[in-house]
Scaffold this motif. Structure first.
Motif, PDB file in Angstrom:
ATOM      1  N   THR A   1      -2.435   2.421  -9.284  1.00 16.30           N
ATOM      2  CA  THR A   1      -2.698   1.096  -8.719  1.00 16.30           C
ATOM      3  C   THR A   1      -2.605   0.062  -9.827  1.00 16.30           C
ATOM      4  OG1 THR A   1      -4.120   1.909  -6.941  1.00 16.30           O
ATOM      5  CG2 THR A   1      -4.453  -0.376  -7.667  1.00 16.30           C
TER       6      THR A   1
ATOM      7  N   VAL B   1      -2.614   2.158  -4.424  1.00 19.13           N
ATOM      8  CA  VAL B   1      -2.469   3.535  -3.974  1.00 19.13           C
ATOM      9  C   VAL B   1      -3.771   3.936  -3.298  1.00 19.13           C
ATOM     10  CG1 VAL B   1      -2.058   5.931  -4.626  1.00 19.13           C
ATOM     11  CG2 VAL B   1      -0.871   4.054  -5.826  1.00 19.13           C
ATOM     12  N   SER B   2      -3.690   4.156  -2.000  1.00 19.42           N
ATOM     13  CA  SER B   2      -4.883   4.497  -1.238  1.00 19.42           C
ATOM     14  C   SER B   2      -4.470   5.130   0.086  1.00 19.42           C
ATOM     15  CB  SER B   2      -5.720   3.248  -0.975  1.00 19.42           C
ATOM     16  OG  SER B   2      -6.819   3.546  -0.125  1.00 19.42           O
ATOM     17  N   SER B   3      -5.312   6.016   0.564  1.00 19.07           N
ATOM     18  CA  SER B   3      -5.034   6.638   1.860  1.00 19.07           C
ATOM     19  C   SER B   3      -5.594   5.797   3.000  1.00 19.07           C
ATOM     20  CB  SER B   3      -5.622   8.045   1.902  1.00 19.07           C
ATOM     21  OG  SER B   3      -7.003   8.011   1.602  1.00 19.07           O
TER      22      SER B   3
ATOM     23  N   LEU C   1       0.835  -1.197   0.000  1.00 15.71           N
ATOM     24  CA  LEU C   1       0.000   0.000   0.000  1.00 15.71           C
ATOM     25  C   LEU C   1       0.875   1.255   0.000  1.00 15.71           C
ATOM     26  CD1 LEU C   1      -3.058   0.739   0.250  1.00 15.71           C
ATOM     27  CD2 LEU C   1      -2.664   0.974   2.709  1.00 15.71           C
TER      28      LEU C   1
ATOM     29  N   LYS D   1       0.514   5.614  -0.177  1.00 15.68           N
ATOM     30  CA  LYS D   1      -0.440   6.714  -0.041  1.00 15.68           C
ATOM     31  C   LYS D   1      -0.365   7.659  -1.241  1.00 15.68           C
ATOM     32  CE  LYS D   1      -0.913   6.938   4.993  1.00 15.68           C
ATOM     33  NZ  LYS D   1      -0.474   5.548   5.201  1.00 15.68           N
ATOM     34  N   PRO D   2      -1.489   8.250  -1.611  1.00 10.83           N
ATOM     35  CA  PRO D   2      -1.484   9.240  -2.700  1.00 10.83           C
ATOM     36  C   PRO D   2      -0.471  10.341  -2.433  1.00 10.83           C
ATOM     37  CG  PRO D   2      -3.731   8.693  -2.087  1.00 10.83           C
ATOM     38  CD  PRO D   2      -2.849   8.030  -1.078  1.00 10.83           C
TER      39      PRO D   2
ATOM     40  N   GLU E   1       2.646  10.113  -2.532  1.00  5.77           N
ATOM     41  CA  GLU E   1       3.938   9.591  -2.084  1.00  5.77           C
ATOM     42  C   GLU E   1       4.663   8.883  -3.234  1.00  5.77           C
ATOM     43  OE1 GLU E   1       3.142   9.152   2.691  1.00  5.77           O
ATOM     44  OE2 GLU E   1       3.353   7.324   1.494  1.00  5.77           O
TER      45      GLU E   1
END
Lengths: 122, 111
Positions: A92, A120-122, A11, A13-14, A16
């Motif tokens: 993603t 890609v996710s918070s 995973l 984060k957006p 990054e």
């Protein structure tokens, strides 16, 4: 037998940076006869070439990703790496590393890693 | 959007022949860059089937063959078998994009 294995960042984060490493075994990344590449595949979509590197460090990037991509090589560890910055949900995908069968322009990709899913996710 | 266009799907009965087309342009297939074909079973990595239009790696049966005509290439699968059911992608180089390009992909279904 040549094997390629992607690391598994999982995973990200957006906004990054996505970082992946491909470890090559059963062959040398310093071979003068091969280039090494990254390819990705978004869920349910086709394949997209990201970029390619030679053991000397010469790189070639997909123009659509060039501003965000860096590919590097570490011959001492028999590895090459991908950094993709400022990621968004559209990044993603399953990321594959692969070997080009030669050094001529247009050489095929004859050995592939199993792929690493990056979300890609918070 | 890819510069190489493939039909979304093709199907055939066991034993039949199916053909997957890959349509490009003068900056890729028409420029003489080699075309390669890959098979991808869902959930697994692509596997090289044909390199440089017609060359089969060791282990790939001669039921699979590639060809080129002008700005297009084709993959033919003869004697269709259940384990041919997969996604197939063509790939080449484009000298306007200055990079490697893949086709849109074709799902082959064995009826």
């Amino acid at each position: 037998q040549l094997q390629l294995q992607e690391s598994d960042p999982g995973l990200v984060k957006p906004s990054e940076t996505l970082s992946l490493t491909c470890t090559v075994s059963g062959g040398s990344i310093s071979s003068s006869s091969h280039y090494w590449g990254w390819i990705r595949q978004a869920p349910g979509q086709g394949l997209e070439w990201i970029g390619t590197i030679y053991y000397s460090g010469t790189t070639y990037y997909n123009p659509s990703l060039k501003s965000r991509v860096t590919i590097s090589v570490d011959t001492s560890k028999n590895q090459f790496s991908l950094n993709l910055n400022s990621v968004a949900a559209a990044d993603t995908a399953v990321y594959y590393c692969a070997r080009h069968a030669g050094i001529r322009v247009g050489a095929t990709l004859d050995s592939w890693g199993q792929g690493a899913l990056v979300t890609v996710s918070s | 959007q890819s510069v190489l266009t493939q039909p979304p799907s093709v199907s055939g009965a066991p034993g039949q022949t199916v053909t997957v087309s890959c349509t490009g342009s003068s900056s890729n297939i028409g420029a003489g860059f080699p075309v390669h074909w890959y098979q991808q079973v869902p959930g697994t990595a692509p596997k090289l089937l044909i390199s440089g239009y017609t060359n089969r790696p060791s282990g790939v049966p001669d039921r699979l063959s590639g060809s080129k005509s002008g700005t297009s290439a084709s993959l033919a699968i003869t004697g269709l078998q259940a384990d041919d059911e997969a996604d197939y992608y063509c790939q080449t180089y484009d000298n306007i994009l200055n990079g490697y390009v893949f086709g849109t992909g074709t799902k082959v279904t064995v009826l």
